[in-house]
Design an enzyme around this catalytic site. Sequence first.
Site: not given
Length: 250
Positions: A78, A130, A153, A157, A230-232
Site C-alpha cells: 500500500e 518514500d 494527491d 491545477k 469518513k472522508f469518503e
Amino acid sequence: MTTEHPDTPSADPTAPGTAPAGVAHPKTIKSYVKRAGRTTTGQAKAFEELGPRFLLPYTGQPLDATSAFGRSAPLILEIGFGMGEATAHIARVRPDDNFLCCEVHEPGVGALLKRIGEQDLHNIRILQHDAVEVLEHMLPGQPLAGIHIFFPDPWHKKKHNKRRLIQTPFVAKLVSRLQPGGYLHCATDWQPYAEQMLEVLSANPDLANTATDAGLGGYAPKPEYRPLTKFENRGLRLGHGVWDVVFRRI
C-alpha cells in the site's frame, strides 16, 4: 473533493529522494508531499510500544518478507495510507494476506500503529519511507500479489498534473513488481485523475482491466474489501464521485 491522506501519494520530478546515512540515491520522483502534523500522545505511545514490532527500517536492501512478517503469505503493497483507517479495515477482513504499507507522515504512522494495537492486527508492517525508493531498492525481486493506491494527491491545477503519481513510467515500475495475476487497485475522488488513471493503466500491455460492465466506462465496482472512510462518506454527501480502477497483471 475529499481526501484521506495527510501525506497524499504524488510525484515530484524535481525533488531529491531521501536516504539514510551511507545509502546513496540519485534525484528521483517522490511518492508523497510532506505536510505538517502533530503526533498525539496516543500515537506516540503506539510508536513506543508497537513500533519495534510493526515498523520496518528502510535498509536499501531486498526485503525478506517471510522474516519480516513471520510467515509466508501473499504480499500486498500500500502506497500512502493516510491515517490508516482503510488499511486497518482491509487487513482485518483479509487476515490471510500480508500488508506492507508505506507512509512518511509521522502522525499517520502513529495512527495506524494505534489501530493495530486496538484491533489486534498481526498482518501489517510499516515502512516510514518514500514508496518509490522502497520499490526500487527493497522490492526488486519480490513478487507482489497486489498494490493499493487510494486517494493520491490529485494536483488539481493543469500545470501541476505532471506531479501526479500515476504516470506511465511509475506504473511500469509497479507492474514489474506484480506477479502474474496480481492486481493494481487505484481509487480517487477527482474525476480528471480517474480518467488519467484509466488511460495510463489501459495503455500498459501487461495489464488487463477487471471491469467488464461496459456501462461503468472501464471503472470497477468498489471492491468489498475497501471500506468507505469518513472522508469518503463526507465527500459522497457533498455530491462528489469516487472511482475505483482495478487492473490485473497478465
